[in-house]
Design a protein around this motif. Structure first.
Motif, PDB file in Angstrom:
ATOM      1  N   GLN A 150       0.820  -1.207   0.000  1.00 49.22           N
ATOM      2  CA  GLN A 150       0.000   0.000   0.000  1.00 49.22           C
ATOM      3  C   GLN A 150       0.861   1.268   0.000  1.00 49.22           C
ATOM      4  N   ARG A 151       1.994   1.215   0.679  1.00 51.73           N
ATOM      5  CA  ARG A 151       2.881   2.384   0.758  1.00 51.73           C
ATOM      6  C   ARG A 151       3.865   2.469  -0.399  1.00 51.73           C
ATOM      7  N   SER A 152       4.014   1.391  -1.158  1.00 44.83           N
ATOM      8  CA  SER A 152       5.044   1.363  -2.194  1.00 44.83           C
ATOM      9  C   SER A 152       4.566   2.000  -3.494  1.00 44.83           C
ATOM     10  N   GLN A 153       5.540   2.346  -4.301  1.00 45.48           N
ATOM     11  CA  GLN A 153       5.264   2.892  -5.625  1.00 45.48           C
ATOM     12  C   GLN A 153       6.468   2.641  -6.511  1.00 45.48           C
ATOM     13  N   GLY A 154       6.304   2.884  -7.801  1.00 48.62           N
ATOM     14  CA  GLY A 154       7.407   2.723  -8.744  1.00 48.62           C
ATOM     15  C   GLY A 154       7.925   1.296  -8.810  1.00 48.62           C
ATOM     16  N   ILE A 155       9.247   1.155  -8.894  1.00 45.09           N
ATOM     17  CA  ILE A 155       9.881  -0.150  -9.074  1.00 45.09           C
ATOM     18  C   ILE A 155       9.644  -1.059  -7.877  1.00 45.09           C
ATOM     19  N   ALA A 205       6.901  -1.154  -6.011  1.00 50.23           N
ATOM     20  CA  ALA A 205       5.546  -1.683  -6.180  1.00 50.23           C
ATOM     21  C   ALA A 205       5.526  -2.761  -7.262  1.00 50.23           C
ATOM     22  N   PHE A 206       6.261  -2.526  -8.336  1.00 51.38           N
ATOM     23  CA  PHE A 206       6.344  -3.513  -9.416  1.00 51.38           C
ATOM     24  C   PHE A 206       6.817  -4.851  -8.867  1.00 51.38           C
ATOM     25  N   TRP A 207       7.935  -4.863  -8.134  1.00 50.03           N
ATOM     26  CA  TRP A 207       8.487  -6.109  -7.617  1.00 50.03           C
ATOM     27  C   TRP A 207       7.564  -6.760  -6.594  1.00 50.03           C
ATOM     28  N   MET A 208       6.912  -5.958  -5.779  1.00 53.37           N
ATOM     29  CA  MET A 208       5.989  -6.541  -4.794  1.00 53.37           C
ATOM     30  C   MET A 208       4.794  -7.205  -5.478  1.00 53.37           C
ATOM     31  N   ILE A 209       4.209  -6.529  -6.443  1.00 49.68           N
ATOM     32  CA  ILE A 209       3.069  -7.113  -7.162  1.00 49.68           C
ATOM     33  C   ILE A 209       3.503  -8.370  -7.903  1.00 49.68           C
ATOM     34  N   LEU A 210       4.657  -8.309  -8.543  1.00 45.80           N
ATOM     35  CA  LEU A 210       5.175  -9.471  -9.257  1.00 45.80           C
ATOM     36  C   LEU A 210       5.377 -10.653  -8.308  1.00 45.80           C
ATOM     37  N   MET A 211       6.003 -10.425  -7.175  1.00 42.25           N
ATOM     38  CA  MET A 211       6.243 -11.500  -6.210  1.00 42.25           C
ATOM     39  C   MET A 211       4.924 -12.056  -5.664  1.00 42.25           C
ATOM     40  N   LEU A 212       3.974 -11.176  -5.369  1.00 41.59           N
ATOM     41  CA  LEU A 212       2.674 -11.640  -4.872  1.00 41.59           C
ATOM     42  C   LEU A 212       1.942 -12.461  -5.927  1.00 41.59           C
ATOM     43  N   ARG A 213       2.062 -12.083  -7.186  1.00 41.22           N
ATOM     44  CA  ARG A 213       1.427 -12.840  -8.275  1.00 41.22           C
ATOM     45  C   ARG A 213       2.037 -14.233  -8.411  1.00 41.22           C
ATOM     46  N   LEU A 214       3.310 -14.360  -8.081  1.00 36.81           N
ATOM     47  CA  LEU A 214       3.981 -15.652  -8.211  1.00 36.81           C
ATOM     48  C   LEU A 214       3.640 -16.612  -7.072  1.00 36.81           C
ATOM     49  N   ILE A 255      -4.757  -9.174  -4.288  1.00 39.76           N
ATOM     50  CA  ILE A 255      -3.673  -8.385  -4.894  1.00 39.76           C
ATOM     51  C   ILE A 255      -4.253  -7.190  -5.645  1.00 39.76           C
ATOM     52  N   ASN A 256      -5.312  -7.423  -6.417  1.00 47.53           N
ATOM     53  CA  ASN A 256      -5.953  -6.329  -7.167  1.00 47.53           C
ATOM     54  C   ASN A 256      -6.441  -5.239  -6.224  1.00 47.53           C
ATOM     55  N   LEU A 257      -7.135  -5.645  -5.171  1.00 50.27           N
ATOM     56  CA  LEU A 257      -7.706  -4.681  -4.236  1.00 50.27           C
ATOM     57  C   LEU A 257      -6.612  -3.922  -3.490  1.00 50.27           C
ATOM     58  N   THR A 258      -5.605  -4.635  -3.030  1.00 50.88           N
ATOM     59  CA  THR A 258      -4.503  -3.996  -2.310  1.00 50.88           C
ATOM     60  C   THR A 258      -3.775  -2.994  -3.199  1.00 50.88           C
ATOM     61  N   ALA A 259      -3.490  -3.404  -4.426  1.00 53.35           N
ATOM     62  CA  ALA A 259      -2.804  -2.493  -5.352  1.00 53.35           C
ATOM     63  C   ALA A 259      -3.657  -1.262  -5.639  1.00 53.35           C
ATOM     64  N   ALA A 260      -4.976  -1.450  -5.698  1.00 50.16           N
ATOM     65  CA  ALA A 260      -5.871  -0.313  -5.950  1.00 50.16           C
ATOM     66  C   ALA A 260      -5.821   0.690  -4.801  1.00 50.16           C
ATOM     67  N   PHE A 261      -5.607   0.212  -3.582  1.00 43.55           N
ATOM     68  CA  PHE A 261      -5.503   1.100  -2.425  1.00 43.55           C
ATOM     69  C   PHE A 261      -4.116   1.711  -2.279  1.00 43.55           C
ATOM     70  N   SER A 262      -3.167   1.267  -3.101  1.00 46.17           N
ATOM     71  CA  SER A 262      -1.793   1.731  -2.985  1.00 46.17           C
ATOM     72  C   SER A 262      -1.545   2.953  -3.864  1.00 46.17           C
ATOM     73  N   LYS A 263      -0.293   3.357  -3.887  1.00 46.37           N
ATOM     74  CA  LYS A 263       0.124   4.474  -4.735  1.00 46.37           C
ATOM     75  C   LYS A 263       0.587   3.992  -6.100  1.00 46.37           C
ATOM     76  N   THR A 264       0.434   2.688  -6.361  1.00 45.04           N
ATOM     77  CA  THR A 264       0.874   2.069  -7.612  1.00 45.04           C
ATOM     78  C   THR A 264       0.126   2.649  -8.804  1.00 45.04           C
TER      79      THR A 264
END
Length: 183
Positions: free
Chosen positions: A90-95, A97-106, A115-124
């Motif tokens: 939620q606090r991450s952004q940029g690269i 956030a990219f790596w966190m979303i990628l790791m969570l997807r894996l 993951i979709n909902l969390t990313a929507a609440f983030s600064k991503t």
């Protein structure tokens, strides 16, 4: 799955659009596993085309969910938002956030809707979310598609045992979860 397969077969030239619509709907709802639409796609379109269609649908569904959640749900915060990994995303952004979303997807045990909902609440941003989702969904979908293919090839007895096993696991999970809530 038969309902989805029949809907795809009866859609004629619109079957691809119907498949994508099912994927988007499943993603927006967030609690229905996408394995059903993957199984229907593989059954109707064959392994390769079904896999590609499921991949496109999963990405489209994730992006639509991200956009809808971001636009409509900013006011409420679900309980899972207190998880330390969720808070970090939620606090991450940029690269980052990219790596966190990628790791969570894996990680196969984290529902896509979370993951979709969390990313929507983030600064991503949408592009970071799209890229990480596009890369991260591929390995999980390959495993899912292969597993679905093997189950579809299995005998009725094996399928019944698998369904019973899944039901037992779901029931044990449900009772353990409620037991912990009661403490």
């Amino acid at each position: 799955m038969n309902f989805i397969s029949e809907a795809l077969l009866s859609s004629g030239p619109f079957s691809i659009a119907v498949s994508l619509a099912f994927n988007i709907l499943i993603s927006v709802l967030g609690f229905i596993p996408s394995v059903f639409i993957t199984a229907a796609n593989i059954t109707v379109f064959g392994f390769e085309k079904g896999l590609i269609l499921s991949y496109m649908g999963e990405i489209a569904g994730a992006v639509v969910s991200f956009w809808l959640y971001r636009k409509g749900l900013q006011t409420s915060k679900p309980k899972f938002m207190k998880n330390r990994w969720v808070m970090k995303l939620q606090r991450s952004q940029g690269i980052h956030a990219f790596w966190m979303i990628l790791m969570l997807r894996l990680l196969p045990f984290i529902p896509s809707g979370v993951i979709n909902l969390t990313a929507a609440f983030s600064k991503t941003g949408m592009m970071i979310f799209f890229l990480a989702t596009s890369i991260g969904k591929l390995p999980a979908l390959l495993v899912e598609a292969y597993s679905v293919t093997q189950v579809l090839k299995a005998s009725d007895d094996v399928r019944i045992v698998l369904v019973l096993l899944i039901l037992v696991i779901a029931i044990v999970y449900y009772f353990n979860r409620n037991k912990k809530k009661g403490m």
